[in-house]
Write an enzyme that holds these catalytic residues in place. Structure first.
Site, PDB file in Angstrom:
ATOM      1  N   TYR A 105     -10.836   8.008   8.405  1.00 17.68           N
ATOM      2  CA  TYR A 105     -12.047   7.584   9.112  1.00 17.68           C
ATOM      3  C   TYR A 105     -13.279   8.374   8.635  1.00 17.68           C
ATOM      4  O   TYR A 105     -14.387   7.830   8.601  1.00 17.68           O
ATOM      5  CB  TYR A 105     -11.855   7.664  10.634  1.00 17.68           C
ATOM      6  N   ASP A 117     -18.699  -0.816  12.164  1.00 14.69           N
ATOM      7  CA  ASP A 117     -19.676  -0.112  11.335  1.00 14.69           C
ATOM      8  C   ASP A 117     -21.052   0.036  11.980  1.00 14.69           C
ATOM      9  O   ASP A 117     -21.926   0.724  11.426  1.00 14.69           O
ATOM     10  CB  ASP A 117     -19.794  -0.802   9.959  1.00 14.69           C
ATOM     11  N   HIS A 143     -13.720  -4.280  18.525  1.00 12.10           N
ATOM     12  CA  HIS A 143     -12.785  -3.286  17.995  1.00 12.10           C
ATOM     13  C   HIS A 143     -13.393  -1.886  17.967  1.00 12.10           C
ATOM     14  O   HIS A 143     -12.930  -1.017  17.232  1.00 12.10           O
ATOM     15  CB  HIS A 143     -12.281  -3.704  16.605  1.00 12.10           C
ATOM     16  N   CYS A 184     -11.065  10.755  23.600  1.00 14.44           N
ATOM     17  CA  CYS A 184      -9.881  11.583  23.814  1.00 14.44           C
ATOM     18  C   CYS A 184      -8.633  10.785  23.400  1.00 14.44           C
ATOM     19  O   CYS A 184      -8.464   9.632  23.810  1.00 14.44           O
ATOM     20  CB  CYS A 184      -9.816  11.958  25.290  1.00 14.44           C
ATOM     21  N   THR A 225     -14.209 -13.481   8.430  1.00 14.20           N
ATOM     22  CA  THR A 225     -12.961 -12.921   8.972  1.00 14.20           C
ATOM     23  C   THR A 225     -11.779 -13.758   8.499  1.00 14.20           C
ATOM     24  O   THR A 225     -11.884 -14.984   8.402  1.00 14.20           O
ATOM     25  CB  THR A 225     -12.995 -12.797  10.511  1.00 14.20           C
ATOM     26  N   GLU A 263     -13.642 -17.693   1.061  1.00 14.51           N
ATOM     27  CA  GLU A 263     -12.233 -18.122   1.001  1.00 14.51           C
ATOM     28  C   GLU A 263     -11.801 -18.527   2.401  1.00 14.51           C
ATOM     29  O   GLU A 263     -11.139 -17.759   3.117  1.00 14.51           O
ATOM     30  CB  GLU A 263     -11.348 -16.988   0.481  1.00 14.51           C
TER      31      GLU A 263
HETATM   32  C1  BJW Z   1     -16.321 -12.700   3.106  1.00 17.94           C
HETATM   33  C2  BJW Z   1     -17.128 -12.076   2.152  1.00 17.94           C
HETATM   34  C3  BJW Z   1     -18.501 -12.340   2.202  1.00 17.94           C
HETATM   35  C4  BJW Z   1     -15.102 -11.445   1.829  1.00 17.94           C
HETATM   36  N1  BJW Z   1     -18.982 -13.181   3.135  1.00 17.94           N
HETATM   37  N2  BJW Z   1     -16.815 -13.524   4.009  1.00 17.94           N
HETATM   38  C5  BJW Z   1       2.253 -11.718  16.228  1.00 17.94           C
HETATM   39  C6  BJW Z   1       1.510 -12.849  16.529  1.00 17.94           C
HETATM   40  C7  BJW Z   1       0.270 -12.738  17.150  1.00 17.94           C
HETATM   41  C8  BJW Z   1      -0.253 -11.506  17.455  1.00 17.94           C
HETATM   42  C9  BJW Z   1       0.488 -10.396  17.158  1.00 17.94           C
HETATM   43  C10 BJW Z   1       1.738 -10.502  16.562  1.00 17.94           C
HETATM   44  N3  BJW Z   1       2.222  -9.246  16.381  1.00 17.94           N
HETATM   45  C11 BJW Z   1       1.308  -8.366  16.864  1.00 17.94           C
HETATM   46  C12 BJW Z   1       0.253  -9.051  17.335  1.00 17.94           C
HETATM   47  C13 BJW Z   1      -0.981  -8.504  17.919  1.00 17.94           C
HETATM   48  C14 BJW Z   1      -1.879  -7.839  16.890  1.00 17.94           C
HETATM   49  C15 BJW Z   1      -2.079  -8.767  15.713  1.00 17.94           C
HETATM   50  O1  BJW Z   1      -2.910  -9.649  15.717  1.00 17.94           O
HETATM   51  N4  BJW Z   1      -1.352  -8.562  14.636  1.00 17.94           N
HETATM   52  C16 BJW Z   1      -1.439  -9.449  13.476  1.00 17.94           C
HETATM   53  C17 BJW Z   1      -1.633  -8.622  12.216  1.00 17.94           C
HETATM   54  C18 BJW Z   1      -0.218 -10.324  13.463  1.00 17.94           C
HETATM   55  N5  BJW Z   1      -3.135  -7.614  17.563  1.00 17.94           N
HETATM   56  C19 BJW Z   1      -3.338  -6.529  18.282  1.00 17.94           C
HETATM   57  O2  BJW Z   1      -2.498  -5.641  18.377  1.00 17.94           O
HETATM   58  C20 BJW Z   1      -4.633  -6.448  19.047  1.00 17.94           C
HETATM   59  N6  BJW Z   1      -4.387  -6.175  20.419  1.00 17.94           N
HETATM   60  C21 BJW Z   1      -3.720  -7.026  21.188  1.00 17.94           C
HETATM   61  O3  BJW Z   1      -3.283  -8.096  20.786  1.00 17.94           O
HETATM   62  O4  BJW Z   1      -3.610  -6.579  22.481  1.00 17.94           O
HETATM   63  C22 BJW Z   1      -2.914  -7.416  23.410  1.00 17.94           C
HETATM   64  C23 BJW Z   1      -3.897  -8.088  24.325  1.00 17.94           C
HETATM   65  C24 BJW Z   1      -4.865  -8.900  23.810  1.00 17.94           C
HETATM   66  C25 BJW Z   1      -5.753  -9.548  24.659  1.00 17.94           C
HETATM   67  C26 BJW Z   1      -5.653  -9.357  26.009  1.00 17.94           C
HETATM   68  C27 BJW Z   1      -4.693  -8.531  26.527  1.00 17.94           C
HETATM   69  C28 BJW Z   1      -3.791  -7.900  25.670  1.00 17.94           C
HETATM   70  C29 BJW Z   1      -5.520  -5.327  18.521  1.00 17.94           C
HETATM   71  C30 BJW Z   1      -6.025  -5.608  17.153  1.00 17.94           C
HETATM   72  C31 BJW Z   1      -6.805  -4.420  16.632  1.00 17.94           C
HETATM   73  C32 BJW Z   1      -7.244  -4.610  15.193  1.00 17.94           C
HETATM   74  N7  BJW Z   1      -7.722  -3.375  14.687  1.00 17.94           N
HETATM   75  C33 BJW Z   1      -8.321  -3.340  13.348  1.00 17.94           C
HETATM   76  C34 BJW Z   1      -8.769  -1.879  13.046  1.00 17.94           C
HETATM   77  C35 BJW Z   1     -10.020  -1.528  13.840  1.00 17.94           C
HETATM   78  C36 BJW Z   1     -10.458  -0.132  13.548  1.00 17.94           C
HETATM   79  C37 BJW Z   1     -10.886   0.077  12.136  1.00 17.94           C
HETATM   80  O5  BJW Z   1     -11.768  -0.640  11.625  1.00 17.94           O
HETATM   81  O6  BJW Z   1     -10.349   0.976  11.505  1.00 17.94           O
HETATM   82  O7  BJW Z   1      -9.440  -4.218  13.285  1.00 17.94           O
HETATM   83  S1  BJW Z   1      -7.233  -3.958  12.068  1.00 17.94           S
HETATM   84  C38 BJW Z   1      -8.504  -4.736  11.138  1.00 17.94           C
HETATM   85  O8  BJW Z   1      -8.324  -6.165  11.122  1.00 17.94           O
HETATM   86  C39 BJW Z   1      -9.800  -4.466  11.909  1.00 17.94           C
HETATM   87  C40 BJW Z   1     -10.516  -5.763  11.739  1.00 17.94           C
HETATM   88  O9  BJW Z   1     -11.507  -5.893  12.752  1.00 17.94           O
HETATM   89  C41 BJW Z   1      -9.399  -6.769  11.863  1.00 17.94           C
HETATM   90  C42 BJW Z   1      -9.709  -8.129  11.302  1.00 17.94           C
HETATM   91  O10 BJW Z   1      -9.966  -8.052   9.939  1.00 17.94           O
HETATM   92  P1  BJW Z   1     -11.113  -8.949   9.298  1.00 17.94           P
HETATM   93  O11 BJW Z   1     -12.437  -8.531   9.809  1.00 17.94           O
HETATM   94  O12 BJW Z   1     -10.760 -10.377   9.466  1.00 17.94           O
HETATM   95  O13 BJW Z   1     -11.039  -8.487   7.776  1.00 17.94           O
HETATM   96  P2  BJW Z   1     -10.125  -9.036   6.575  1.00 17.94           P
HETATM   97  O14 BJW Z   1     -10.186  -8.040   5.499  1.00 17.94           O
HETATM   98  O15 BJW Z   1      -8.790  -9.425   7.072  1.00 17.94           O
HETATM   99  O16 BJW Z   1     -10.847 -10.381   6.123  1.00 17.94           O
HETATM  100  C43 BJW Z   1     -12.120 -10.368   5.495  1.00 17.94           C
HETATM  101  C44 BJW Z   1     -12.572 -11.795   5.260  1.00 17.94           C
HETATM  102  O17 BJW Z   1     -13.885 -11.761   4.748  1.00 17.94           O
HETATM  103  C45 BJW Z   1     -11.701 -12.571   4.254  1.00 17.94           C
HETATM  104  O18 BJW Z   1     -11.379 -13.833   4.804  1.00 17.94           O
HETATM  105  C46 BJW Z   1     -12.642 -12.754   3.047  1.00 17.94           C
HETATM  106  O19 BJW Z   1     -12.443 -14.009   2.365  1.00 17.94           O
HETATM  107  C47 BJW Z   1     -13.983 -12.726   3.719  1.00 17.94           C
HETATM  108  N8  BJW Z   1     -15.116 -12.313   2.873  1.00 17.94           N
HETATM  109  N9  BJW Z   1     -16.395 -11.313   1.353  1.00 17.94           N
HETATM  110  C48 BJW Z   1     -18.191 -13.766   4.021  1.00 17.94           C
HETATM  111  N10 BJW Z   1     -19.412 -11.781   1.299  1.00 17.94           N
END
Ligand code: BJW
Length: 253
Positions: free
Chosen positions: A67, A106, A124, A132, A197, A224
């Protein structure tokens, strides 16, 4: 469900709330690597494997250094035309109509806007705050101890109980912030715009389904596109697509 079609050039949102969900792709043009793209590695490990409670339990110092490195990138970054276009839309139509919900940690929307006017919902968390690691009800620490640099001072613990501090972000298995409000806003929206996303992380990935069930027109901006429940797609980077899209929506083009 039909595959999404390209967004017609003259399309404009219907009256009613606009929900914008952004992800890492929105900040890519600011030099911040996406999670699952080519920049998504740190010291050979996948970023989304380090963003977990388990990684923190196993090796908290490694996660802190991860981080610290990301904070350094963020502090050197500035908002790009994609952020600015979305803030322009919110400023023009009001924050009661335009809801900016971001998965990004960010803080770049805040850098770009007057925080008293901008209302971004960070589902997030933010890597610019710590909390803590033992009790999430203990006060958030902002800015991070050691804020003269990007690095968290590892010797400073929670002021209440002395436990280690961790970034105030949402890791896998943890409940995202403001989740009830976010679901309510998605269901009530009339336009749902997903920007940069991959749609693999829930509950964010399921918001398009909620919005569509609620009657919203759903649009994805992504070079994409993930497809799925979207009606329309703009297959282009956010930083080039959004300024023109917002001009069009505001009637300036
Ligand atoms: C461009 C571009 C340009 C490139 N212009 N575009 C099985 C099924 C369903 C769910 C689950 C499961 N097993 C477990 C789960 C739950 C789990 C989950 O979803 N897991 C999956 C991996 C399967 N989820 C959780 O655990 C969440 N909590 C939860 O579900 O709690 C239960 C609950 C929910 C609701 C109510 C009550 C209870 C928590 C999820 C936390 C995610 N944390 C992170 C880290 C945050 C801290 C940090 O930053 O360090 O969040 S992981 C990471 O992924 C981060 C991001 O916010 C998140 C999403 O990623 P994002 O933003 O989509 O990025 P990329 O890299 O994946 O995609 C980038 C995109 O940009 C691409 O498509 C490119 O094409 C595009 N792009 N250039 C526009 N110029």
């Amino acid at each position: 469900m039909d595959a999404p079609s390209p967004l017609p050039a003259n399309w404009r949102p219907p009256p009613g709330p606009v929900f914008v969900l952004s992800g890492a792709g929105l900040s890519a043009a600011s030099g911040i690597g996406t999670f699952r793209g080519p920049g998504g590695l740190w010291e050979g490990q996948r970023a989304d494997e380090l963003a977990t409670p388990r990684a923190f339990r196993d090796d908290p110092d490694r996660v802190r250094r991860f981080y610290d490195a990301r904070r350094a990138v963020v502090l050197a970054a500035t908002p790009n035309p994609g952020h600015l276009a979305l803030l322009r839309l919110q400023a023009a139509w009001g924050r009661e109509r335009v809801h900016l919900v971001t998965q990004n940690v960010d803080g770049l929307f805040d850098v770009a806007a007057d925080p008293t006017r901008n209302r971004t919902i960070e589902m997030h968390g933010s890597l610019l705050r710590l909390r803590c690691a033992s009790d999430e009800d203990h006060p958030v620490v902002s800015p991070w101890p050691g804020a003269a640099t990007a690095e968290q001072d590892p010797d400073v613990g929670c002021a209440v109980c002395g436990a280690r501090l961790r970034p105030d972000v949402v890791w896998f298995g943890e409940v995202p912030d403001h989740v009830l409000l976010i679901h309510r806003l998605a269901i009530a929206s009339r336009t749902f715009l997903s920007v940069g996303t991959s749609g693999v992380v829930y509950p964010a990935a399921g918001l398009v389904d909620k919005a569509r069930q609620g009657g919203a027109v759903c649009i994805e901006v992504n070079p994409e596109p993930a497809g799925g429940a979207f009606h329309y797609v703009v297959a282009a980077p956010a930083e080039t697509a959004l300024p023109g899209l917002v001009d069009q929506w505001l009637g300036a083009a």
